[in-house]
Design a protein around this motif. Structure first.
Motif, PDB file in Angstrom:
ATOM      1  N   ASP A   1     -23.607   5.367 -55.499  1.00 48.91           N
ATOM      2  CA  ASP A   1     -25.008   4.950 -55.448  1.00 48.91           C
ATOM      3  C   ASP A   1     -25.403   4.482 -54.054  1.00 48.91           C
ATOM      4  OD1 ASP A   1     -23.485   2.629 -55.702  1.00 48.91           O
ATOM      5  OD2 ASP A   1     -25.006   1.591 -56.884  1.00 48.91           O
ATOM      6  N   SER A   2     -24.461   3.871 -53.313  1.00 46.82           N
ATOM      7  CA  SER A   2     -24.801   3.450 -51.957  1.00 46.82           C
ATOM      8  C   SER A   2     -24.930   4.659 -51.029  1.00 46.82           C
ATOM      9  CB  SER A   2     -23.784   2.446 -51.418  1.00 46.82           C
ATOM     10  OG  SER A   2     -22.508   3.032 -51.293  1.00 46.82           O
ATOM     11  N   ALA A   3     -24.134   5.700 -51.261  1.00 48.34           N
ATOM     12  CA  ALA A   3     -24.276   6.928 -50.469  1.00 48.34           C
ATOM     13  C   ALA A   3     -25.624   7.582 -50.764  1.00 48.34           C
ATOM     14  CB  ALA A   3     -23.134   7.890 -50.778  1.00 48.34           C
ATOM     15  N   PHE A   4     -25.990   7.616 -52.037  1.00 54.18           N
ATOM     16  CA  PHE A   4     -27.283   8.187 -52.417  1.00 54.18           C
ATOM     17  C   PHE A   4     -28.419   7.392 -51.785  1.00 54.18           C
ATOM     18  CE2 PHE A   4     -30.941   8.520 -55.269  1.00 54.18           C
ATOM     19  CZ  PHE A   4     -31.102   9.898 -55.301  1.00 54.18           C
ATOM     20  N   ASN A   5     -28.331   6.053 -51.847  1.00 49.01           N
ATOM     21  CA  ASN A   5     -29.374   5.202 -51.259  1.00 49.01           C
ATOM     22  C   ASN A   5     -29.458   5.391 -49.749  1.00 49.01           C
ATOM     23  OD1 ASN A   5     -30.152   4.120 -53.703  1.00 49.01           O
ATOM     24  ND2 ASN A   5     -28.787   2.369 -53.557  1.00 49.01           N
ATOM     25  N   ALA A   6     -28.311   5.545 -49.099  1.00 49.40           N
ATOM     26  CA  ALA A   6     -28.314   5.778 -47.654  1.00 49.40           C
ATOM     27  C   ALA A   6     -29.021   7.091 -47.331  1.00 49.40           C
ATOM     28  CB  ALA A   6     -26.889   5.794 -47.115  1.00 49.40           C
ATOM     29  N   GLY A   7     -28.801   8.109 -48.157  1.00 48.95           N
ATOM     30  CA  GLY A   7     -29.476   9.384 -47.953  1.00 48.95           C
ATOM     31  C   GLY A   7     -30.980   9.268 -48.131  1.00 48.95           C
ATOM     32  N   VAL A   8     -31.386   8.543 -49.154  1.00 47.17           N
ATOM     33  CA  VAL A   8     -32.824   8.353 -49.409  1.00 47.17           C
ATOM     34  C   VAL A   8     -33.465   7.572 -48.263  1.00 47.17           C
ATOM     35  CG1 VAL A   8     -34.502   7.238 -50.928  1.00 47.17           C
ATOM     36  CG2 VAL A   8     -32.634   8.562 -51.907  1.00 47.17           C
ATOM     37  N   GLN A   9     -32.795   6.522 -47.796  1.00 47.66           N
ATOM     38  CA  GLN A   9     -33.331   5.737 -46.682  1.00 47.66           C
ATOM     39  C   GLN A   9     -33.427   6.580 -45.417  1.00 47.66           C
ATOM     40  OE1 GLN A   9     -30.752   2.348 -46.448  1.00 47.66           O
ATOM     41  NE2 GLN A   9     -31.738   1.309 -48.172  1.00 47.66           N
ATOM     42  N   GLY A  10     -32.432   7.422 -45.169  1.00 45.26           N
ATOM     43  CA  GLY A  10     -32.480   8.313 -44.010  1.00 45.26           C
ATOM     44  C   GLY A  10     -33.635   9.289 -44.094  1.00 45.26           C
ATOM     45  N   PHE A  11     -33.866   9.790 -45.296  1.00 47.93           N
ATOM     46  CA  PHE A  11     -34.980  10.714 -45.505  1.00 47.93           C
ATOM     47  C   PHE A  11     -36.313  10.006 -45.277  1.00 47.93           C
ATOM     48  CE2 PHE A  11     -37.733  13.644 -47.778  1.00 47.93           C
ATOM     49  CZ  PHE A  11     -37.238  14.859 -47.342  1.00 47.93           C
ATOM     50  N   GLN A  12     -36.426   8.763 -45.728  1.00 49.13           N
ATOM     51  CA  GLN A  12     -37.659   7.999 -45.526  1.00 49.13           C
ATOM     52  C   GLN A  12     -37.892   7.704 -44.044  1.00 49.13           C
ATOM     53  OE1 GLN A  12     -36.808   4.730 -48.181  1.00 49.13           O
ATOM     54  NE2 GLN A  12     -37.973   5.653 -49.860  1.00 49.13           N
TER      55      GLN A  12
ATOM     56  N   SER B   1     -33.922  14.633 -41.479  1.00 42.94           N
ATOM     57  CA  SER B   1     -34.190  14.843 -42.905  1.00 42.94           C
ATOM     58  C   SER B   1     -33.200  15.835 -43.501  1.00 42.94           C
ATOM     59  CB  SER B   1     -35.632  15.301 -43.133  1.00 42.94           C
ATOM     60  OG  SER B   1     -35.847  16.565 -42.562  1.00 42.94           O
ATOM     61  N   GLY B   2     -32.795  16.834 -42.745  1.00 43.39           N
ATOM     62  CA  GLY B   2     -31.781  17.779 -43.219  1.00 43.39           C
ATOM     63  C   GLY B   2     -30.441  17.105 -43.456  1.00 43.39           C
ATOM     64  N   ALA B   3     -30.063  16.210 -42.538  1.00 43.37           N
ATOM     65  CA  ALA B   3     -28.809  15.476 -42.705  1.00 43.37           C
ATOM     66  C   ALA B   3     -28.871  14.546 -43.912  1.00 43.37           C
ATOM     67  CB  ALA B   3     -28.499  14.678 -41.440  1.00 43.37           C
ATOM     68  N   ALA B   4     -30.011  13.893 -44.094  1.00 44.53           N
ATOM     69  CA  ALA B   4     -30.175  12.995 -45.243  1.00 44.53           C
ATOM     70  C   ALA B   4     -30.123  13.780 -46.545  1.00 44.53           C
ATOM     71  CB  ALA B   4     -31.490  12.225 -45.125  1.00 44.53           C
ATOM     72  N   ALA B   5     -30.704  14.962 -46.551  1.00 42.88           N
ATOM     73  CA  ALA B   5     -30.660  15.802 -47.753  1.00 42.88           C
ATOM     74  C   ALA B   5     -29.230  16.202 -48.084  1.00 42.88           C
ATOM     75  CB  ALA B   5     -31.531  17.039 -47.563  1.00 42.88           C
ATOM     76  N   LYS B   6     -28.417  16.458 -47.060  1.00 45.33           N
ATOM     77  CA  LYS B   6     -27.009  16.797 -47.299  1.00 45.33           C
ATOM     78  C   LYS B   6     -26.250  15.605 -47.877  1.00 45.33           C
ATOM     79  CE  LYS B   6     -26.664  20.445 -43.865  1.00 45.33           C
ATOM     80  NZ  LYS B   6     -26.062  20.897 -42.612  1.00 45.33           N
ATOM     81  N   VAL B   7     -26.567  14.401 -47.407  1.00 44.05           N
ATOM     82  CA  VAL B   7     -25.933  13.196 -47.955  1.00 44.05           C
ATOM     83  C   VAL B   7     -26.291  13.048 -49.435  1.00 44.05           C
ATOM     84  CG1 VAL B   7     -25.889  10.661 -47.863  1.00 44.05           C
ATOM     85  CG2 VAL B   7     -25.765  11.989 -45.749  1.00 44.05           C
TER      86      VAL B   7
END
Length: 77
Positions: A4-15, A55-61
Motif C-alpha cells: 500500500d505504501s508503494a501504491f501511495n508513492a506512485g499516486v503521489q508521484g502521479f499527482q 507520470s510514466g514512472a509513477a504509473a509503472k510504480v
C-alpha cells in the motif's frame, strides 16, 4: 516495503507530475498576456516533458504494486 505504501508513492508521484504539467501549461498560456514576457518557453516545455516522464514512472510504480498484490493473492499456502 508494504504494497500500500508503494501504491501511495506512485499516486503521489502521479499527482506531483500532474501539478507540474498544470503549472507549465498555465505559464505557456500566459505568453499572449502582459505577464507573458516573464515566461521562458523552453523552460516550460522542458517542465512539461519532465512531468510526462515522471507520470510514466509513477504509473509503472502503481502497476508494479498492483502486480505484487495480484501475485500475493494467487499464492497458495
Amino acid at each position: 516495503m508494504r504494497i500500500d505504501s508503494a501504491f501511495n508513492a506512485g499516486v503521489q508521484g502521479f499527482q506531483r507530475a500532474e501539478n507540474m504539467a498544470d503549472s507549465a501549461s498555465n505559464q505557456i498560456a500566459q505568453l499572449g498576456t502582459s505577464n507573458g514576457s516573464k515566461v521562458q518557453v523552453t523552460d516550460e516545455l522542458v517542465n512539461l516533458k519532465v512531468a510526462e516522464i515522471q507520470s510514466g514512472a509513477a504509473a509503472k510504480v502503481i502497476q508494479t504494486a498492483g502486480d505484487m498484490m495480484g501475485t500475493l493473492i494467487d499464492i497458495r499456502v
